[in-house]
Design a protein around this motif. Structure first.
Motif, PDB file in Angstrom:
ATOM      1  N   THR A 343       0.800  -1.233   0.000  1.00 57.94           N
ATOM      2  CA  THR A 343       0.000   0.000   0.000  1.00 57.94           C
ATOM      3  C   THR A 343       0.828   1.276   0.000  1.00 57.94           C
ATOM      4  OG1 THR A 343      -0.132   0.015   2.428  1.00 57.94           O
ATOM      5  CG2 THR A 343      -1.870  -1.148   1.233  1.00 57.94           C
ATOM      6  N   LEU A 344       2.090   1.224   0.415  1.00 54.20           N
ATOM      7  CA  LEU A 344       2.853   2.456   0.573  1.00 54.20           C
ATOM      8  C   LEU A 344       3.302   3.070  -0.746  1.00 54.20           C
ATOM      9  CD1 LEU A 344       4.969   1.767   3.771  1.00 54.20           C
ATOM     10  CD2 LEU A 344       3.019   3.282   3.488  1.00 54.20           C
ATOM     11  N   ARG A 345       2.970   2.443  -1.862  1.00 58.72           N
ATOM     12  CA  ARG A 345       3.215   3.092  -3.148  1.00 58.72           C
ATOM     13  C   ARG A 345       2.121   4.106  -3.449  1.00 58.72           C
ATOM     14  NH1 ARG A 345       7.436   0.345  -5.325  1.00 58.72           N
ATOM     15  NH2 ARG A 345       7.708  -1.821  -4.634  1.00 58.72           N
ATOM     16  N   LEU A 346       1.066   4.083  -2.618  1.00 62.24           N
ATOM     17  CA  LEU A 346       0.008   5.079  -2.750  1.00 62.24           C
ATOM     18  C   LEU A 346       0.392   6.340  -1.987  1.00 62.24           C
ATOM     19  CD1 LEU A 346      -3.054   2.742  -2.086  1.00 62.24           C
ATOM     20  CD2 LEU A 346      -2.190   3.500  -4.310  1.00 62.24           C
ATOM     21  N   ARG A 347      -0.290   7.436  -2.308  1.00 58.57           N
ATOM     22  CA  ARG A 347      -0.015   8.703  -1.627  1.00 58.57           C
ATOM     23  C   ARG A 347      -1.310   9.368  -1.209  1.00 58.57           C
ATOM     24  NH1 ARG A 347       4.568  11.912  -5.242  1.00 58.57           N
ATOM     25  NH2 ARG A 347       5.994  10.170  -5.613  1.00 58.57           N
ATOM     26  N   GLY A 348      -1.188  10.274  -0.226  1.00 59.98           N
ATOM     27  CA  GLY A 348      -2.281  11.164   0.141  1.00 59.98           C
ATOM     28  C   GLY A 348      -3.537  10.454   0.585  1.00 59.98           C
ATOM     29  N   ASP A 349      -4.663  10.879   0.007  1.00 59.33           N
ATOM     30  CA  ASP A 349      -5.970  10.367   0.403  1.00 59.33           C
ATOM     31  C   ASP A 349      -6.107   8.877   0.145  1.00 59.33           C
ATOM     32  OD1 ASP A 349      -6.538  12.953   1.051  1.00 59.33           O
ATOM     33  OD2 ASP A 349      -7.670  13.381  -0.775  1.00 59.33           O
ATOM     34  N   TYR A 350      -5.460   8.387  -0.900  1.00 59.28           N
ATOM     35  CA  TYR A 350      -5.576   6.961  -1.225  1.00 59.28           C
ATOM     36  C   TYR A 350      -4.941   6.106  -0.131  1.00 59.28           C
ATOM     37  CZ  TYR A 350      -6.658   8.949  -5.775  1.00 59.28           C
ATOM     38  OH  TYR A 350      -7.220   9.686  -6.790  1.00 59.28           O
ATOM     39  N   THR A 449       8.644  13.556  -4.544  1.00 56.40           N
ATOM     40  CA  THR A 449       9.199  13.515  -5.903  1.00 56.40           C
ATOM     41  C   THR A 449      10.623  14.040  -5.921  1.00 56.40           C
ATOM     42  OG1 THR A 449       6.989  13.819  -6.831  1.00 56.40           O
ATOM     43  CG2 THR A 449       8.865  14.282  -8.273  1.00 56.40           C
ATOM     44  N   ALA A 450      10.855  15.152  -5.241  1.00 63.36           N
ATOM     45  CA  ALA A 450      12.201  15.720  -5.200  1.00 63.36           C
ATOM     46  C   ALA A 450      13.152  14.800  -4.444  1.00 63.36           C
ATOM     47  CB  ALA A 450      12.165  17.098  -4.536  1.00 63.36           C
ATOM     48  N   ALA A 451      12.662  14.197  -3.343  1.00 69.15           N
ATOM     49  CA  ALA A 451      13.515  13.289  -2.568  1.00 69.15           C
ATOM     50  C   ALA A 451      13.917  12.072  -3.394  1.00 69.15           C
ATOM     51  CB  ALA A 451      12.779  12.854  -1.304  1.00 69.15           C
ATOM     52  N   THR A 452      12.960  11.541  -4.147  1.00 68.89           N
ATOM     53  CA  THR A 452      13.262  10.390  -4.999  1.00 68.89           C
ATOM     54  C   THR A 452      14.269  10.767  -6.079  1.00 68.89           C
ATOM     55  OG1 THR A 452      11.037   9.531  -4.610  1.00 68.89           O
ATOM     56  CG2 THR A 452      12.249   8.626  -6.478  1.00 68.89           C
ATOM     57  N   ALA A 453      14.116  11.974  -6.619  1.00 66.28           N
ATOM     58  CA  ALA A 453      15.056  12.432  -7.648  1.00 66.28           C
ATOM     59  C   ALA A 453      16.465  12.592  -7.098  1.00 66.28           C
ATOM     60  CB  ALA A 453      14.578  13.759  -8.231  1.00 66.28           C
ATOM     61  N   MET A 454      16.589  12.824  -5.787  1.00 69.10           N
ATOM     62  CA  MET A 454      17.899  12.982  -5.158  1.00 69.10           C
ATOM     63  C   MET A 454      18.491  11.650  -4.715  1.00 69.10           C
ATOM     64  SD  MET A 454      18.546  16.127  -5.469  1.00 69.10           S
ATOM     65  CE  MET A 454      20.012  16.224  -4.459  1.00 69.10           C
ATOM     66  N   GLY A 455      17.828  10.533  -5.044  1.00 70.34           N
ATOM     67  CA  GLY A 455      18.396   9.223  -4.776  1.00 70.34           C
ATOM     68  C   GLY A 455      17.835   8.506  -3.565  1.00 70.34           C
ATOM     69  N   GLY A 458      12.147   6.004  -1.814  1.00 72.52           N
ATOM     70  CA  GLY A 458      10.965   6.417  -1.076  1.00 72.52           C
ATOM     71  C   GLY A 458      10.186   5.260  -0.490  1.00 72.52           C
ATOM     72  N   PHE A 459      10.011   4.202  -1.244  1.00 68.70           N
ATOM     73  CA  PHE A 459       9.235   3.063  -0.763  1.00 68.70           C
ATOM     74  C   PHE A 459       9.899   2.419   0.459  1.00 68.70           C
ATOM     75  CE2 PHE A 459       8.636  -1.573  -0.792  1.00 68.70           C
ATOM     76  CZ  PHE A 459       7.278  -1.622  -0.533  1.00 68.70           C
ATOM     77  N   ARG A 460      11.202   2.196   0.380  1.00 60.54           N
ATOM     78  CA  ARG A 460      11.913   1.560   1.489  1.00 60.54           C
ATOM     79  C   ARG A 460      11.871   2.445   2.737  1.00 60.54           C
ATOM     80  NH1 ARG A 460      17.067   1.637   3.578  1.00 60.54           N
ATOM     81  NH2 ARG A 460      17.722   3.171   2.018  1.00 60.54           N
ATOM     82  N   VAL A 461      12.073   3.740   2.563  1.00 57.75           N
ATOM     83  CA  VAL A 461      12.087   4.671   3.695  1.00 57.75           C
ATOM     84  C   VAL A 461      10.716   4.715   4.366  1.00 57.75           C
ATOM     85  CG1 VAL A 461      12.225   7.116   4.267  1.00 57.75           C
ATOM     86  CG2 VAL A 461      13.988   6.071   2.845  1.00 57.75           C
ATOM     87  N   LYS A 462       9.655   4.760   3.571  1.00 62.56           N
ATOM     88  CA  LYS A 462       8.310   4.794   4.140  1.00 62.56           C
ATOM     89  C   LYS A 462       7.964   3.482   4.828  1.00 62.56           C
ATOM     90  CE  LYS A 462       6.215   6.121   0.334  1.00 62.56           C
ATOM     91  NZ  LYS A 462       5.121   6.548  -0.568  1.00 62.56           N
ATOM     92  N   LEU A 463       8.415   2.371   4.278  1.00 63.28           N
ATOM     93  CA  LEU A 463       8.137   1.072   4.883  1.00 63.28           C
ATOM     94  C   LEU A 463       8.829   0.947   6.239  1.00 63.28           C
ATOM     95  CD1 LEU A 463       6.693  -1.617   4.480  1.00 63.28           C
ATOM     96  CD2 LEU A 463       8.780  -2.501   3.400  1.00 63.28           C
TER      97      LEU A 463
END
Length: 596
Positions: A343-350, A449-455, A458-463
């Motif tokens: 589920t963590l590939r979703l964002r915001g309200d979803y 988006t900016a954090a992902t662009a900087m390397g 995101g998925f691992r960090v949120k998990l």
């Protein structure tokens, strides 16, 4: 002595009175308010607190006396009395108005409550009328004082100046390290005394009066600049402040003679621990989780199943406490990973909708695992009762123990255990927030988006955030199961009139201050105490809470204990000038000026 009101050009106050008269009303009204507490306010002792005796204040009269005394001290600081200048470092009138309003609110609430409870104003003695008039005088005086830096025709700016902190506050004189630690120690003792008094209030009217005094006086200290100066001292002595905070928490049960208040304390710590775990998910990583209470339930049910209850599906299994605690935390962590991974590939309200669904699925699932609708694991709606008390190294938490001449009951024992667990959770939280992974959480929260662009993955960090927050909730759930003797599915829902529930935990994080250590703990304390103490309001307690929530979100959206970055985002550029060091309420990053 120096008159601080004449240091800068000023315009007239909101009330057209000569300045000398305004000063007289402020000081004389504060003294009269304090003195009126020694008069009889009603003729019958049916009103709680016994306000019928001249010369002997009782109940709410002591709060009026305190408010009058604090107003008098602010008035003397206005006059420049030596030794009181620290009360008004900002050299403004807002603290005077707020202190006076605190006395007015406490006194008038008491007078109205007497008339309402006893059947009319005829039940007021002359002392009650004198107190009501006396508490009005310092308010008139405060709003008649000239305002500095306000336009002649700007009523809106003038009103705002009475409740807000000025932009610039004179720099304080540097203190020696031992004096800074003395200030922190004194503030800790005072905070423990104030908190203990609030928990020990015996009836709802007294608690409301207590809230009037504490809220307005704290607000007054904030607008005076005292809180900013204290934050600087805390920043220089961060480890010492944390140590003093935990010493005060340990000392709390030794101040209680009724184990019921220790029960309130242990529940506050349980929900504060869970809220601190949620703060990792919401406050640091920026993930809106509406089903977080389910992880508390996973930990509680796991502990109930392996702690030797005769109603457990595994009644022959009884883990020692450390094993049960680790099992509860591990089970919650596993559920956090299982739920977060897809589920963590979703964002915001979803993401919020998915987590809300998980919370409801958990509650329905444990409700149906009764051997009829599903497998026989949780005993369905009857839950798992008769959970035995913990026994740790021969120390039975269910028995009273004498320590240094003080008798600690069952709930006091669990309270001290939760203090230890809270210390571990705070250590984990602060170390994680100050680490590279913590900075990654903040980067994801600000702009994924900016954090992902900087390397940043995101998925691992949120998990990791999701799993760590779930584990901390599960750890608190293991203690909660033993404190309440039983675990049932009813409390583990999104919203309800009593904690725990996901809405309660989320509100504790938002109101207390997202991204801080002390904020969620303070928010949990307030939200647990309000329903506990305002039982006399019955259904209206939720209305009162809603009004307070709206007011706080309007005037302090960053929360009671503000994270510096959030504070700068919620207020206009240039309003705040933040010192160049971190404090207990700061994120790892250093912010220098508003808008930086």
């Amino acid at each position: 002595m120096t008159d601080i009101t004449k240091t800068t050009p000023a315009t007239r106050g909101l009330i057209p009175l000569p300045e000398a008269a305004a000063r007289g009303l402020l000081l004389g009204g504060g003294i009269a308010t304090a003195a009126s507490a020694f008069l009889a306010w009603t003729w019958t002792s049916e009103f709680p607190g016994d306000l019928t005796i001249n010369g002997y204040p009782g109940g709410l009269q002591w709060l009026t006396f305190t408010a009058g005394l604090l107003t008098t001290l602010f008035a003397l600081a206005l006059y420049g009395v030596r030794g009181l200048g620290w009360l008004l470092p900002a050299r403004n009138n807002a603290p005077l108005a707020l202190a006076a309003l605190g006395g007015l609110g406490t006194t008038w609430f008491t007078v109205i409550a007497i008339a309402n409870n006893l059947g009319g104003v005829v039940n007021l003695e002359p002392g009650g009328w004198i107190a009501a008039i006396a508490s009005l005088l310092p308010v008139l005086g405060a709003f008649a004082l000239p305002q500095q830096g306000v336009g002649e025709n700007s009523t809106k700016e003038s009103l705002k100046a009475y409740i807000t902190k000025p932009d610039a506050i004179p720099a304080p004189q540097p203190l020696t390290p031992w004096l800074e630690r003395a200030v922190i120690t004194l503030a800790t003792i005072l905070g423990l005394a104030v908190f203990t008094y609030g928990i020990d209030t015996e009836y709802g009217e007294l608690f409301i009066g207590y809230l009037f005094v504490v809220v307005f006086f704290t607000w007054a200290l904030h607008t005076a600049g005292v809180m900013d100066r204290f934050s600087r001292i805390v920043a220089h002595n961060r480890s010492f402040t944390l140590a003093m905070g935990f010493l005060a928490a340990i000392a709390f049960p030794f101040t209680q003679t009724d184990d019921h208040y220790a029960n309130i304390g242990v529940n506050i710590l349980i929900f504060g621990t869970v809220a601190l775990g949620l703060n990792i998910v919401v406050g640091l990583a920026g993930l809106l989780d509406l089903g977080y209470v389910a992880f508390l339930g996973v930990g509680a049910y796991t502990a109930a199943l392996v702690s030797g209850s005769e109603f457990s599906r595994f009644s022959g299994v009884q883990f020692p406490f450390w094993a049960a605690a680790l099992a509860g935390a591990a089970a919650s962590l596993i559920f956090g990973v299982l739920i977060g991974a897809p589920t963590l590939r979703l964002r915001g309200d979803y993401l919020a909708i998915v987590t809300l669904g998980f919370g409801e699925i958990f509650r329905i699932a444990v409700n149906n695992m009764d051997g009829v609708s599903g497998p026989d694991i949780t005993n369905g709606p009857n839950g798992i009762p008769s959970i035995p008390d913990l026994s740790f190294f021969g120390f039975n938490f269910g028995e009273a123990h004498d320590v240094a001449g003080f008798t600690l009951g069952r709930f006091a024992n669990y309270y001290l255990l939760m203090v230890l667990i809270m210390a571990i959770v705070v250590l984990v939280y602060t170390r994680a927030a100050d680490s590279r992974i913590g900075r990654s959480w903040i980067a994801i929260r600000e702009d994924e988006t900016a954090a992902t662009a900087m390397g940043i993955n995101g998925f691992r960090v949120k998990l990791i955030a999701f799993a760590l927050g779930a584990a901390l909730a599960g750890l608190a759930g293991t203690v909660s199961a033993h404190v309440t003797y039983s675990v049932v599915p009813t409390p583990y829902q999104f919203a309800g009139s009593t904690p725990p529930n996901s809405a309660f935990l989320l509100a504790a994080v938002v109101l207390g201050g997202m991204g801080t250590v002390a904020g969620p703990i303070l928010g949990a304390a307030l939200l647990y105490l309000l329903p506990e103490k305002l039982v006399f309001l019955q259904d209206k307690s939720l209305l009162a809470f809603g009004i307070a929530l709206i007011l706080l979100m309007r005037f302090r959206p960053e929360g009671i204990i503000a994270n510096r970055r959030n504070q700068l985002e919620f207020h206009e550029t240039g309003q705040l000038d933040v010192p160049q060091q971190t404090t207990l309420t700061d994120e790892p990053a250093t912010v220098t000026k508003a808008g930086a």
